[in-house]
Scaffold this motif. Structure first.
Motif, PDB file in Angstrom:
ATOM      1  N   ASN A 185       0.832  -1.200   0.000  1.00 64.08           N
ATOM      2  CA  ASN A 185       0.000   0.000   0.000  1.00 64.08           C
ATOM      3  C   ASN A 185       0.868   1.253   0.000  1.00 64.08           C
ATOM      4  O   ASN A 185       2.086   1.194   0.118  1.00 64.08           O
ATOM      5  CB  ASN A 185      -0.929  -0.016   1.216  1.00 64.08           C
ATOM      6  CG  ASN A 185      -1.863  -1.211   1.189  1.00 64.08           C
ATOM      7  OD1 ASN A 185      -2.316  -1.623   0.123  1.00 64.08           O
ATOM      8  ND2 ASN A 185      -2.131  -1.778   2.353  1.00 64.08           N
ATOM      9  N   TYR A 186       0.185   2.387  -0.135  1.00 60.30           N
ATOM     10  CA  TYR A 186       0.870   3.668  -0.160  1.00 60.30           C
ATOM     11  C   TYR A 186       0.411   4.500   1.030  1.00 60.30           C
ATOM     12  O   TYR A 186      -0.719   4.356   1.501  1.00 60.30           O
ATOM     13  CB  TYR A 186       0.537   4.440  -1.450  1.00 60.30           C
ATOM     14  CG  TYR A 186       1.304   4.015  -2.677  1.00 60.30           C
ATOM     15  CD1 TYR A 186       1.713   2.705  -2.868  1.00 60.30           C
ATOM     16  CD2 TYR A 186       1.605   4.949  -3.654  1.00 60.30           C
ATOM     17  CE1 TYR A 186       2.401   2.314  -4.005  1.00 60.30           C
ATOM     18  CE2 TYR A 186       2.286   4.584  -4.802  1.00 60.30           C
ATOM     19  CZ  TYR A 186       2.692   3.260  -4.973  1.00 60.30           C
ATOM     20  OH  TYR A 186       3.368   2.889  -6.097  1.00 60.30           O
ATOM     21  N   LYS A 187       1.304   5.362   1.477  1.00 58.84           N
ATOM     22  CA  LYS A 187       0.948   6.366   2.476  1.00 58.84           C
ATOM     23  C   LYS A 187       1.279   7.742   1.913  1.00 58.84           C
ATOM     24  O   LYS A 187       2.298   7.907   1.254  1.00 58.84           O
ATOM     25  CB  LYS A 187       1.681   6.123   3.794  1.00 58.84           C
ATOM     26  CG  LYS A 187       1.194   4.885   4.538  1.00 58.84           C
ATOM     27  CD  LYS A 187       1.809   4.774   5.917  1.00 58.84           C
ATOM     28  CE  LYS A 187       1.230   3.559   6.664  1.00 58.84           C
ATOM     29  NZ  LYS A 187       1.814   3.421   8.023  1.00 58.84           N
ATOM     30  N   ALA A 188       0.400   8.673   2.189  1.00 58.25           N
ATOM     31  CA  ALA A 188       0.591  10.031   1.674  1.00 58.25           C
ATOM     32  C   ALA A 188       0.521  11.027   2.819  1.00 58.25           C
ATOM     33  O   ALA A 188      -0.400  10.989   3.637  1.00 58.25           O
ATOM     34  CB  ALA A 188      -0.459  10.362   0.630  1.00 58.25           C
ATOM     35  N   ILE A 189       1.503  11.900   2.858  1.00 58.05           N
ATOM     36  CA  ILE A 189       1.501  13.016   3.800  1.00 58.05           C
ATOM     37  C   ILE A 189       1.140  14.266   2.996  1.00 58.05           C
ATOM     38  O   ILE A 189       1.817  14.593   2.015  1.00 58.05           O
ATOM     39  CB  ILE A 189       2.871  13.195   4.475  1.00 58.05           C
ATOM     40  CG1 ILE A 189       3.272  11.915   5.223  1.00 58.05           C
ATOM     41  CG2 ILE A 189       2.841  14.370   5.437  1.00 58.05           C
ATOM     42  CD1 ILE A 189       4.687  11.957   5.769  1.00 58.05           C
ATOM     43  N   VAL A 190       0.071  14.924   3.384  1.00 50.96           N
ATOM     44  CA  VAL A 190      -0.375  16.141   2.707  1.00 50.96           C
ATOM     45  C   VAL A 190      -0.131  17.323   3.641  1.00 50.96           C
ATOM     46  O   VAL A 190      -0.725  17.400   4.723  1.00 50.96           O
ATOM     47  CB  VAL A 190      -1.864  16.057   2.325  1.00 50.96           C
ATOM     48  CG1 VAL A 190      -2.303  17.339   1.615  1.00 50.96           C
ATOM     49  CG2 VAL A 190      -2.127  14.833   1.447  1.00 50.96           C
ATOM     50  N   TYR A 191       0.769  18.195   3.231  1.00 54.93           N
ATOM     51  CA  TYR A 191       1.045  19.404   4.001  1.00 54.93           C
ATOM     52  C   TYR A 191       0.029  20.463   3.567  1.00 54.93           C
ATOM     53  O   TYR A 191       0.060  20.947   2.432  1.00 54.93           O
ATOM     54  CB  TYR A 191       2.480  19.858   3.777  1.00 54.93           C
ATOM     55  CG  TYR A 191       3.489  18.863   4.315  1.00 54.93           C
ATOM     56  CD1 TYR A 191       3.905  18.918   5.640  1.00 54.93           C
ATOM     57  CD2 TYR A 191       3.988  17.842   3.502  1.00 54.93           C
ATOM     58  CE1 TYR A 191       4.803  17.990   6.143  1.00 54.93           C
ATOM     59  CE2 TYR A 191       4.880  16.908   4.000  1.00 54.93           C
ATOM     60  CZ  TYR A 191       5.286  16.985   5.321  1.00 54.93           C
ATOM     61  OH  TYR A 191       6.183  16.062   5.822  1.00 54.93           O
ATOM     62  N   LEU A 192      -0.892  20.767   4.461  1.00 54.56           N
ATOM     63  CA  LEU A 192      -2.003  21.665   4.133  1.00 54.56           C
ATOM     64  C   LEU A 192      -1.506  23.093   3.917  1.00 54.56           C
ATOM     65  O   LEU A 192      -0.440  23.477   4.396  1.00 54.56           O
ATOM     66  CB  LEU A 192      -3.046  21.606   5.245  1.00 54.56           C
ATOM     67  CG  LEU A 192      -3.742  20.248   5.394  1.00 54.56           C
ATOM     68  CD1 LEU A 192      -4.634  20.226   6.630  1.00 54.56           C
ATOM     69  CD2 LEU A 192      -4.554  19.899   4.149  1.00 54.56           C
ATOM     70  N   PRO A 193      -2.279  23.900   3.186  1.00 56.22           N
ATOM     71  CA  PRO A 193      -1.785  25.215   2.772  1.00 56.22           C
ATOM     72  C   PRO A 193      -1.640  26.198   3.931  1.00 56.22           C
ATOM     73  O   PRO A 193      -2.439  26.219   4.857  1.00 56.22           O
ATOM     74  CB  PRO A 193      -2.854  25.695   1.787  1.00 56.22           C
ATOM     75  CG  PRO A 193      -4.089  24.960   2.185  1.00 56.22           C
ATOM     76  CD  PRO A 193      -3.620  23.618   2.657  1.00 56.22           C
ATOM     77  N   TRP A 194      -0.620  27.034   3.835  1.00 57.63           N
ATOM     78  CA  TRP A 194      -0.366  28.056   4.847  1.00 57.63           C
ATOM     79  C   TRP A 194      -1.402  29.180   4.756  1.00 57.63           C
ATOM     80  O   TRP A 194      -1.635  29.910   5.707  1.00 57.63           O
ATOM     81  CB  TRP A 194       1.039  28.624   4.658  1.00 57.63           C
ATOM     82  CG  TRP A 194       1.772  28.853   5.938  1.00 57.63           C
ATOM     83  CD1 TRP A 194       1.685  29.956   6.749  1.00 57.63           C
ATOM     84  CD2 TRP A 194       2.718  27.983   6.568  1.00 57.63           C
ATOM     85  NE1 TRP A 194       2.519  29.823   7.840  1.00 57.63           N
ATOM     86  CE2 TRP A 194       3.161  28.617   7.754  1.00 57.63           C
ATOM     87  CE3 TRP A 194       3.226  26.730   6.245  1.00 57.63           C
ATOM     88  CZ2 TRP A 194       4.093  28.037   8.609  1.00 57.63           C
ATOM     89  CZ3 TRP A 194       4.159  26.155   7.093  1.00 57.63           C
ATOM     90  CH2 TRP A 194       4.569  26.805   8.258  1.00 57.63           C
ATOM     91  N   CYS A 195      -1.997  29.335   3.588  1.00 58.93           N
ATOM     92  CA  CYS A 195      -2.993  30.402   3.337  1.00 58.93           C
ATOM     93  C   CYS A 195      -2.417  31.784   3.626  1.00 58.93           C
ATOM     94  O   CYS A 195      -3.124  32.674   4.130  1.00 58.93           O
ATOM     95  CB  CYS A 195      -4.277  30.157   4.118  1.00 58.93           C
ATOM     96  SG  CYS A 195      -5.196  28.707   3.527  1.00 58.93           S
ATOM     97  N   CYS A 196      -1.140  31.946   3.332  1.00 60.94           N
ATOM     98  CA  CYS A 196      -0.494  33.244   3.501  1.00 60.94           C
ATOM     99  C   CYS A 196       0.611  33.369   2.453  1.00 60.94           C
ATOM    100  O   CYS A 196       0.720  32.543   1.541  1.00 60.94           O
ATOM    101  CB  CYS A 196       0.048  33.391   4.930  1.00 60.94           C
ATOM    102  SG  CYS A 196       0.462  35.107   5.365  1.00 60.94           S
ATOM    103  N   PHE A 197       1.454  34.384   2.595  1.00 61.53           N
ATOM    104  CA  PHE A 197       2.423  34.806   1.587  1.00 61.53           C
ATOM    105  C   PHE A 197       3.576  35.474   2.332  1.00 61.53           C
ATOM    106  O   PHE A 197       3.426  35.904   3.482  1.00 61.53           O
ATOM    107  CB  PHE A 197       1.757  35.791   0.618  1.00 61.53           C
ATOM    108  CG  PHE A 197       0.711  36.626   1.300  1.00 61.53           C
ATOM    109  CD1 PHE A 197       1.047  37.761   2.019  1.00 61.53           C
ATOM    110  CD2 PHE A 197      -0.611  36.208   1.304  1.00 61.53           C
ATOM    111  CE1 PHE A 197       0.083  38.489   2.702  1.00 61.53           C
ATOM    112  CE2 PHE A 197      -1.581  36.927   1.992  1.00 61.53           C
ATOM    113  CZ  PHE A 197      -1.226  38.079   2.696  1.00 61.53           C
ATOM    114  N   PRO A 198       4.746  35.587   1.730  1.00 61.08           N
ATOM    115  CA  PRO A 198       5.909  36.048   2.499  1.00 61.08           C
ATOM    116  C   PRO A 198       5.993  37.547   2.751  1.00 61.08           C
ATOM    117  O   PRO A 198       6.677  37.970   3.690  1.00 61.08           O
ATOM    118  CB  PRO A 198       7.096  35.575   1.656  1.00 61.08           C
ATOM    119  CG  PRO A 198       6.554  35.438   0.283  1.00 61.08           C
ATOM    120  CD  PRO A 198       5.118  35.059   0.414  1.00 61.08           C
TER     121      PRO A 198
END
Length: 302
Positions: A185-198
Motif C-alpha cells: 500500500n501507499y501512504k501520503a503526507i499532505v502538508y495543508l496550505p499556509w494560506c499566507c504569503f511572504p
C-alpha cells in the motif's frame, strides 16, 4: 360588468411581477468582525459600507450585514439558509471563529447552496482556510489516484505548525504531497496550505489591477487595467491550492505581484478570493471595487 374582472386581472399581474422580482433577488450575507480601526476609513464599519454600496448600484441584490459579536457569530442557520452568497471580512479576530462554526457555512458551499467571497485579509479567516484545506485534500486524492492508480492509500494531513504565521520565501510551497510505499500500500503526507504569503506592506500605495480573463462574468464592464487608489501590498507566492481560474492580477511599482482574483470549485459551490483592501483605506468606496463584488455576486447567483 367586465371592468372589475379586468381590474382583478391587472392587480394579479402586478402581484405576480412583484413576486417574480422578489424571487429573483440574490440574498447576500455580509459578515464583518467590526474592529475599531475600520473607523479610519468607514464611519459605520466596513461590512455596513459594502451593504450600502451594493444597495446603491444593484436592485437585484438584497443584503444582511452581520457581525462577529451577533448571536451565533452572525452565522445562524436562519441567516445561512437565507443567503445565496456570503461576503467575508476578517482581520485581527480570525481565531474567534471556530472550525465547527465555519463548517456550517462550508457544508452549504459544498452542497451548492451557498458561495463565498473572501475579501483581502480573509485569507486567514476560518471559512477560507477550511475551504482551502478541503480542496487540498481532494486535489491530493485525485492526484494520487491518477499517478498511482489501483493502490490503497492512507492519508495523513499536516497543518502548518503555527496558525497565523508568515512563510518565508525559502519555504516549500504548500499544499504539498509526499507519498511513499508501505509494503503493498501507499501512504501520503499532505502538508495543508499556509494560506499566507511572504511579504505584505500596509503603506496605502496604489496598485494596478489587470484583468486576466476578459470574458469572465466577474470582469464584466471593467477596463483591461485600473488603479486601486489606496491599498495594502501582498506579494506572491500565495500558499493556496491551484485555483480553477485567475480573473485578476495585481502589481505594484516596486515590483510585487499577486493573483488578486482567484476562483475555486469547492464541491458544488465556489469560493472567490478578491485581494484589494485593508480596513484603514477606503477601498470599498471605489466604484470599480464594488463592481467586482457585484459581478461576483451575480455570477454566483445566476
Amino acid at each position: 360588468m367586465k371592468t372589475p374582472h379586468l381590474l382583478y386581472c391587472f392587480i394579479a399581474l402586478i402581484l405576480a411581477q412583484v413576486s417574480t422580482r422578489a424571487a429573483e433577488q440574490i440574498h447576500v450575507l455580509i459578515w464583518d468582525e467590526r474592529q475599531p480601526r475600520q473607523s479610519e476609513a468607514y464611519a459605520n464599519f466596513l461590512g455596513n459600507e459594502i451593504a450600502v454600496q451594493l444597495k446603491a448600484v444593484a436592485d437585484d441584490i438584497e443584503t444582511r450585514s452581520v457581525a462577529l459579536d451577533d448571536p451565533e457569530q452572525g452565522l445562524s442557520d436562519e441567516n445561512l439558509d437565507w443567503a445565496n452568497v456570503v461576503i467575508w471580512w476578517g482581520h485581527v479576530r480570525q481565531n474567534e471563529v471556530t472550525p465547527e462554526t465555519a463548517e456550517r457555512l462550508l457544508s452549504r458551499v459544498r452542497d451548492g447552496k451557498l458561495d463565498l467571497i473572501a475579501l483581502h485579509s480573509a485569507h486567514w479567516s476560518t471559512p477560507f482556510v477550511e475551504a482551502m484545506n478541503w480542496r487540498s485534500r481532494e486535489d491530493a486524492r485525485a492526484h494520487i489516484a491518477k499517478t498511482d492508480p489501483g493502490h490503497i492509500v492512507t492519508f495523513e494531513m499536516v497543518p502548518p505548525p503555527r496558525p497565523y504565521t508568515v512563510p518565508a520565501h525559502s519555504s516549500a510551497l504548500t499544499p504539498a504531497i509526499f507519498c511513499y510505499k508501505d509494503g503493498a500500500n501507499y501512504k501520503a503526507i499532505v502538508y495543508l496550505p499556509w494560506c499566507c504569503f511572504p511579504d505584505y506592506r500596509p503603506d496605502g500605495r496604489p496598485s494596478t489591477l489587470a484583468v486576466k480573463l476578459a470574458e469572465h462574468p466577474i470582469a464584466k464592464g471593467l477596463p483591461a487595467t485600473l488603479q486601486v487608489r489606496q491599498t495594502e501590498m501582498y506579494n506572491e507566492p500565495f500558499h493556496v491550492p491551484a485555483p480553477d481560474e485567475v480573473v485578476f492580477e495585481e502589481t505594484w511599482e516596486s515590483g510585487e505581484h499577486f493573483r488578486a482574483g482567484m476562483l475555486w470549485n469547492i464541491g458544488q459551490g465556489k469560493v472567490f478570493y478578491f485581494r484589494p483592501g485593508h480596513e484603514t483605506y477606503p477601498v470599498y468606496k471605489q466604484p470599480e471595487m464594488i463592481s467586482v463584488i457585484v459581478n461576483a455576486v451575480r455570477y454566483f447567483g445566476q
